[in-house]
Design a protein around this motif. Sequence first.
Motif, PDB file in Angstrom:
ATOM      1  N   ASP A 245       0.876  -1.183   0.000  1.00 27.58           N
ATOM      2  CA  ASP A 245       0.000   0.000   0.000  1.00 27.58           C
ATOM      3  C   ASP A 245       0.904   1.222   0.000  1.00 27.58           C
ATOM      4  N   THR A 336       2.222   1.069   7.593  1.00 26.58           N
ATOM      5  CA  THR A 336       2.478   2.158   6.653  1.00 26.58           C
ATOM      6  C   THR A 336       2.872   3.411   7.416  1.00 26.58           C
ATOM      7  N   GLU A 338       2.363   7.303   6.344  1.00 24.27           N
ATOM      8  CA  GLU A 338       1.731   8.024   5.236  1.00 24.27           C
ATOM      9  C   GLU A 338       1.157   9.373   5.645  1.00 24.27           C
ATOM     10  N   GLU A 352       3.555   7.701   1.151  1.00 16.51           N
ATOM     11  CA  GLU A 352       3.275   6.498   1.946  1.00 16.51           C
ATOM     12  C   GLU A 352       4.303   5.414   1.656  1.00 16.51           C
TER      13      GLU A 352
HETATM   14 CO    CO Z   1      -2.504   3.220   3.457  1.00 15.16          CO
END
Ligand code: CO
Length: 377
Positions: A245, A336, A338, A352
């Motif tokens: 992601d 993550t 971000e 991110e």
């Molecule tokens: Co995310």
Amino acid sequence: MSASFSSVDYDLRQQRLAQAIKIAQLEGMALNAGPSLTYLTGLHFHLSERPVLGLFSAGNPPVIVLPELETGKISNLAYQTSSFAYGEDPETWQTIMKEGIQAAGFSGRRIGIEPRVLRVLELDLLNSTGIDFTLVSGEAALAHLRMQKDEYEQARMQKAVDIAQNALDAILPEIKPGITERELAAKLVVALLNNGSDPQLPFSPIVASGPNSANPHAFPTDRQLIKGDLLIIDWGANEGGYFSDLTRTFAIGDPQQEMVEIAQIVLEANQAAHNIARPGVSAQEVDQAARAVIEAAGYGDYFTHRTGHGLGMEGHEAPYIRAGNPILLTPGMTFTIEPGIYLSGKGGVRIEDDVVITEEGLYSFSDLPRELKILGS
Ligand code: CO
């Protein structure tokens, strides 16, 4: 996908579940189809009109209650199970369920479930047999179990990040004035699959340009890119059931000075979170490190979400990197980083990365350049 799971030691995971159940003062776990059941068994079931349940308790092999047409999936497992298969007539399901619950020894016990995953379909079936047991949330025990990724899982996540980064590199030449967000999103999906992502992406890519980039959860539209836009791309790949992601922000042609400035601030916030995250530091301290940079620059009100979230078999999972979360980071946790700044009507920036806590500190799976890159000028 099942082949890539074959090197996992499911016996070990089931032993660790037994410990987590005990620590949480539970006596069993009832899971329907979803990432936790897959984590513990390697089995993939679609959520359908036919219920599937995995019943776990110390001292018993996992009990799988499933439709007859799915029994091929459990015929060749490397660990022991007891299976209870039912036919197409729903009238018979309760009897089969009762046999499963008896085999799992649930009578009179405290059983964990996943409130976000278990459906009323399975819940009703569990409650339909007349056997008395108590259902409570097992979410914390399962999060504890799944939060620290082993080497196998980290390797899958690194691959998912590599696939995503290669896919973005492949479409960079397409990013120029005139192309629409929707067209770019379509090219990115194709590039993800071409670069080896499993077909079920963790989420549809976000491609948000100009004023749309000020919306953190924008959907791609038919808006054409124009010079002066910021462009946020938030995308991820799936490698053997593990997700990446990522987000990068680009400028189309020369950006306005304020956009250059917020891009620099977000970059510094991202770096601050990278720099502080290590074993023994709390999730809230990581959030605060990123947030402090943005607040000091005067944009605190425009960083409207948490700094990150856990990542693995789910796109969002524990640990959540947010204010008020005291959980201490430990090696193997993946999440993550971000931070973002979103200026309504003008544009937004988010950067991110996907990271893992190591014995020494932190390792970033992602290494695409984070600086504001000017494209299509
Ligand atoms: Co995310």
